[in-house]
Design an enzyme around this catalytic site. Structure first.
Site, PDB file in Angstrom:
ATOM      1  CB  CYS A   1      -0.905  -0.001   1.230  1.00  0.00           C
ATOM      2  SG  CYS A   1      -2.055   1.404   1.242  1.00  0.00           S
TER       3      CYS A   1
ATOM      4  CB  CYS B   1      -5.865  -0.535   4.379  1.00  0.00           C
ATOM      5  SG  CYS B   1      -5.479   0.183   2.773  1.00  0.00           S
TER       6      CYS B   1
ATOM      7  CG  HIS C   1      -1.734  -1.143   5.879  1.00  0.00           C
ATOM      8  ND1 HIS C   1      -2.343  -0.192   6.656  1.00  0.00           N
ATOM      9  CD2 HIS C   1      -1.844  -0.708   4.603  1.00  0.00           C
ATOM     10  CE1 HIS C   1      -2.778   0.785   5.871  1.00  0.00           C
ATOM     11  NE2 HIS C   1      -2.498   0.497   4.615  1.00  0.00           N
TER      12      HIS C   1
ATOM     13  NE  ARG D   1      -0.785   5.118   8.628  1.00  0.00           N
ATOM     14  CZ  ARG D   1      -2.069   4.963   8.937  1.00  0.00           C
ATOM     15  NH1 ARG D   1      -2.463   5.129  10.169  1.00  0.00           N
ATOM     16  NH2 ARG D   1      -2.952   4.645   8.012  1.00  0.00           N
TER      17      ARG D   1
ATOM     18  CG  ASP E   1      -0.777   4.136   5.208  1.00  0.00           C
ATOM     19  OD1 ASP E   1       0.108   4.692   5.894  1.00  0.00           O
ATOM     20  OD2 ASP E   1      -1.974   4.084   5.560  1.00  0.00           O
TER      21      ASP E   1
HETATM   22 CO    CO Z   1      -3.455   1.189   2.976  1.00  0.00          CO
END
Ligand code: CO
Length: 209
Positions: free
Chosen positions: A42, A101, A98, A46, A44
């Site tokens: 992803c 999400c 994750h 993080r 993202d």
């Molecule tokens: Co995500």
């Protein structure tokens, strides 16, 4: 004035520390890369691939998008897979989702989000395949997290259904496709145990002769 000066400062410091630890690090990497892994994760902020598995530049080839989706008409993702498999001869493809999400969360919401809704449709498809199982869960969080896991499983299958991966298997190339999920709250990876290592393990309709 240099824009975003602090990032250039950080970069300089990082390059110095890295060279101090290994004098030839950049010279060596500048001429070749031999990663054994392709990470599809992803976007993202993080969930940074290299840091999570504590790997240095050169060790992992990475493709990231919203909610780690592998779509069979996405030339970007397919090109990454092809280069990784055919040229770099990576040995493992890891699809890593994750928990929590936001892409998955948005896909579960019955409202408009703009252009991204066209991308989230792929996740809504995954939901549709498992609707009863997901809706049986009591909380929104649990529904999201189950769909995070099911989405990884679906994307592992999508990787295996590409002609790129199937042709690699047919030519005897050793290649394993893995499905993992990462916990934002504890920084830990979990193997979803959906490893696929060859043509026999994918459903017939998708097998290319
Ligand atoms: Co995500």
């Amino acid at each position: 004035m240099q824009a975003l000066q602090h990032l250039f400062d950080k970069n300089r410091k990082w390059a110095e520390t890295t060279t101090k630890a290994d004098r030839d690090f950049f010279t060596r990497l500048s001429t070749q890369q031999h990663p054994e892994y392709l990470w599809i994760g992803c976007a993202d902020s993080r969930v940074p691939a290299n840091q999570i598995v504590d790997m240095l530049p050169g060790e992992i080839f990475v493709h990231r998008n919203i909610a780690n989706v592998v779509v069979h008409t996405d030339l970007n993702c397919l090109s990454v897979i092809q280069y990784a498999v055919d040229v770099l001869k990576i040995k493992h493809i890891i699809v890593c989702g994750h928990y929590g999400c936001n892409g998955i969360r948005a896909a579960l919401e019955p409202r408009e989000h703009g252009l991204i809704d066209n991308w989230l449709r792929h996740i809504k498809d995954v939901y549709r395949f498992h609707q009863a199982e997901i809706e049986a869960l009591p909380t929104e969080q649990e529904k999201i997290n189950l769909l995070c896991e099911l989405n990884v499983v679906e994307q592992v299958a999508n990787v295996c259904h590409t002609t790129i991966v199937q042709n690699a298997w047919k030519s005897g190339q050793s290649l394993t496709v893995h499905g993992w999920i990462y916990g934002l709250e504890d920084g830990l990876l979990k193997d979803l145990n959906v490893c696929i290592t060859g043509l026999d393990e994918i459903c017939k309709i998708h097998r290319v002769k």
